[in-house]
Design an enzyme around this catalytic site. Sequence first.
Site, PDB file in Angstrom:
ATOM      1  N   GLY A 137       0.781  -1.132  -0.090  1.00  0.00           N
ATOM      2  CA  GLY A 137      -0.013   0.017  -0.162  1.00  0.00           C
ATOM      3  C   GLY A 137       0.778   1.387  -0.041  1.00  0.00           C
ATOM      4  O   GLY A 137       0.254   2.446   0.564  1.00  0.00           O
ATOM      5  N   ASN A 143      -6.005   1.261 -13.431  1.00  0.00           N
ATOM      6  CA  ASN A 143      -4.774   0.323 -12.829  1.00  0.00           C
ATOM      7  C   ASN A 143      -3.470   0.900 -13.011  1.00  0.00           C
ATOM      8  O   ASN A 143      -3.247   1.512 -13.991  1.00  0.00           O
ATOM      9  CB  ASN A 143      -4.843  -1.044 -13.258  1.00  0.00           C
ATOM     10  CG  ASN A 143      -3.877  -2.017 -12.875  1.00  0.00           C
ATOM     11  OD1 ASN A 143      -3.880  -2.220 -11.464  1.00  0.00           O
ATOM     12  ND2 ASN A 143      -3.171  -2.872 -13.440  1.00  0.00           N
ATOM     13  N   HIS A 199       0.537  -0.461 -13.712  1.00  0.00           N
ATOM     14  CA  HIS A 199       1.313  -1.397 -13.975  1.00  0.00           C
ATOM     15  C   HIS A 199       2.623  -1.267 -14.021  1.00  0.00           C
ATOM     16  O   HIS A 199       2.982  -0.193 -14.571  1.00  0.00           O
ATOM     17  CB  HIS A 199       0.821  -2.197 -15.269  1.00  0.00           C
ATOM     18  CG  HIS A 199       1.499  -3.598 -15.220  1.00  0.00           C
ATOM     19  ND1 HIS A 199       1.245  -4.688 -14.706  1.00  0.00           N
ATOM     20  CD2 HIS A 199       2.419  -4.056 -16.095  1.00  0.00           C
ATOM     21  CE1 HIS A 199       1.999  -5.920 -15.082  1.00  0.00           C
ATOM     22  NE2 HIS A 199       2.931  -5.182 -15.955  1.00  0.00           N
TER      23      HIS A 199
HETATM   24  C1  GRF Z   1       3.052  -1.349  -7.528  1.00  0.00           C
HETATM   25  O1  GRF Z   1       4.093  -1.607  -8.119  1.00  0.00           O
HETATM   26  C2  GRF Z   1       2.135  -1.364  -8.602  1.00  0.00           C
HETATM   27  O2  GRF Z   1       2.633  -0.820  -9.946  1.00  0.00           O
HETATM   28  C3  GRF Z   1       1.827  -2.761  -8.854  1.00  0.00           C
HETATM   29  O3  GRF Z   1       1.735  -3.254  -7.616  1.00  0.00           O
HETATM   30  C4  GRF Z   1       2.662  -2.628  -6.588  1.00  0.00           C
HETATM   31  C5  GRF Z   1       1.764  -2.018  -5.656  1.00  0.00           C
HETATM   32  O4  GRF Z   1       2.955  -1.512  -4.615  1.00  0.00           O
HETATM   33  N1  GRF Z   1       0.218  -2.780  -9.704  1.00  0.00           N
HETATM   34  P1  GRF Z   1       2.393  -0.994  -3.326  1.00  0.00           P
HETATM   35  O5  GRF Z   1       1.585  -2.050  -2.490  1.00  0.00           O
HETATM   36  O6  GRF Z   1       1.789   0.358  -3.609  1.00  0.00           O
HETATM   37  O7  GRF Z   1       3.658  -0.550  -2.372  1.00  0.00           O
END
Ligand code: GRF
Length: 187
Positions: A12, A102, A104
């Site tokens: 998060g 989303n 990615h």
């Molecule tokens: C991020 O790298 C995002 O691109 C991917 O999942 C990761 C989440 O990281 N979809 P965090 O939980 O926000 O630290």
Amino acid sequence: MKKIVLLASGSGSNVENIARYFQDKEQVKITAVLSNRRDAKVLDRCNRLGINGLYFNRNSFYKSDVVQDILMALKPDLIILAGFLWKMPEKMIRSFPDKIINIHPALLPKYGGKGMYGDKVHQAVRDSGDLETGITIHYVNENYDEGTIIHQAKTAVSTEDTVETIAQKVHALEYEYFPKIIEQLLA
Ligand code: GRF
């Protein structure tokens, strides 16, 4: 005032970054963060940040309308997947047209699809010998990582880079761009 809801499964850090970005801006409010993992760090962060954090299980998501009804009741202007790994049910996608996005951690269409998340993505980039990677913010459709691209940002990769340093570079781009793009989409 625009309302956003975030879905997250993991640490998060993006949720926290988005929350901090909007905390002094009255035009945007995070009404809830929904997580499919009871022990996800993102829920601890929500507690600390004073944001509503809700846990839901697979049944509530895929077999009943529980999550769908919660989302409908919250009337979000944008639903943001920030490290959320489950595929969105078609019904949900139909209910919120052009309102689910989303992020990615690579330059789609490269290194996307089922099972491509987190360090697996960065490992694939490293193994490929590509000289750049980045982030892709896109609309969500019924296929993993295939919706219309909203924004991409790039960073250079060298042979010196490890999975960890690639992850750091990509995270830096996420923190820089994700809140701004959300703000633009809501404007
Ligand atoms: C991020 O790298 C995002 O691109 C991917 O999942 C990761 C989440 O990281 N979809 P965090 O939980 O926000 O630290």
